[in-house]
Design a protein around this motif. Structure first.
Motif: not given
Length: 299
Positions: A44-49, A51-55, A61-66, A150-156
């Motif tokens: 669930e933490e990964l899914k939320l992470f 989702t927030e990263w995409i948004n 571009e006013h795209i919101v992923v839920k 594309f974002e290798p420093t992203l703290a997944l």
């Protein structure tokens, strides 16, 4: 394949529901996240992470992923994400309304992803059909791969693993198998691999100087070093100060390993015979445990 069937596997269900998979074509094999992972906090933490990263990435571009499964299957979000992250221009329609057009669009998008990531078809953990079918496991693997490239420093979130079930319809009936699969990298394995790489590099650069490491093989210096660093006196009756046989050396080394384990300094299995036989890597790993703890302390 009916998408509702696939969605059922991401919701709490009974084991019997797995046995009603007659909608899978004969010879087809599908791997899905088991319902038992529905309470997986790391998942669930990964899914939320993600989702927030995409948004955040597509905010302008006013795209919101839920929902990752429901909002990415048609390729629209993936299209915008790749253009934003990689400055890629994809020769596909922005909006694909029919399933045929969505499948075509996903084919182009995933082909571009595979090319950017330099992945062969056999290395892909997703497909056009699985993304189109809103398969969560495939969607997560795809997003993690895109993020890391594309974002290798992203703290997944690390060490995210799920229980999976693979379902296959054979001539003899329904065949299932269970497994545990990592979606993000196992941090402990990465650190262990990093240490191995560092030791390999050290040995190849200056192997002659490592002969001094073998002086720890009888356990004497190692025991004295542990006692000095940990601040306690080792009774000379408890070990052999001048070991005269392999058995006495093994006694010393085993005592040293016990002390390290009791002090919380040893978090991996060690073969005491490797130490006594003068294996440089084994000895270096033991010394590294002490070094890791005391390198920041003042002399």
């Amino acid at each position: 394949m009916d998408p509702d069937f696939l969605n059922a596997f991401t919701q709490p269900s009974t084991p019997d529901q797995f046995l009603t998979a007659d909608v899978i074509a004969k010879g087809e094999k599908r791997k899905l996240i088991k319902p038992t992972s529905s309470n997986n906090t790391k998942l669930e933490e990964l899914k939320l992470f993600l989702t927030e990263w995409i948004n955040k990435t597509l905010k302008e571009e006013h795209i919101v992923v839920k929902s990752l499964e429901e909002d990415l299957y048609d390729g629209l979000v993936l299209h915008h994400l790749l253009e934003n992250l990689g400055s890629l221009r994809l020769d596909v329609e922005k909006i694909a309304l029919t399933e045929k057009k969505q499948r075509k669009k996903l084919s182009v998008i995933l082909e571009v992803v595979a090319k950017c990531l330099q992945l062969e078809e056999s290395q892909l953990k997703w497909s056009v059909e699985s993304i189109l079918a809103k398969d969560l496991l495939s969607t997560l693997h795809l997003l993690v791969a895109i993020a890391k490239h594309f974002e290798p420093t992203l703290a997944l979130p690390p060490n995210v693993q799920v229980e999976t079930i693979t379902i296959e319809v054979t001539s003899g009936g329904l065949k299932t198998s269970n497994a545990v699969e990592y979606i993000t990298e196992n941090k402990e394995n990465i650190e262990a691999q990093s240490k191995d790489d560092a030791f390999d590099e050290l040995f190849s650069c200056d192997p002659d100087k490592l002969d001094a490491v073998k002086k720890f093989s009888d356990g004497v210096i190692l025991l004295l070093l542990i006692g000095q660093l940990e601040g306690y006196f080792l009774n000379l009756r408890n070990f052999f100060l001048t070991p005269a046989s392999t058995m006495e050396m093994l006694h010393n080394v085993n005592l040293a390993l016990e002390l390290l384990a009791e002090g919380g300094l040893l978090n991996f299995p060690v073969n005491s015979e490797d130490i006594v036989n003068g294996d440089p890597k084994a000895i270096m790993r033991i010394l590294y445990c002490l070094y890791s703890k005391y390198r920041t302390k003042e002399a």
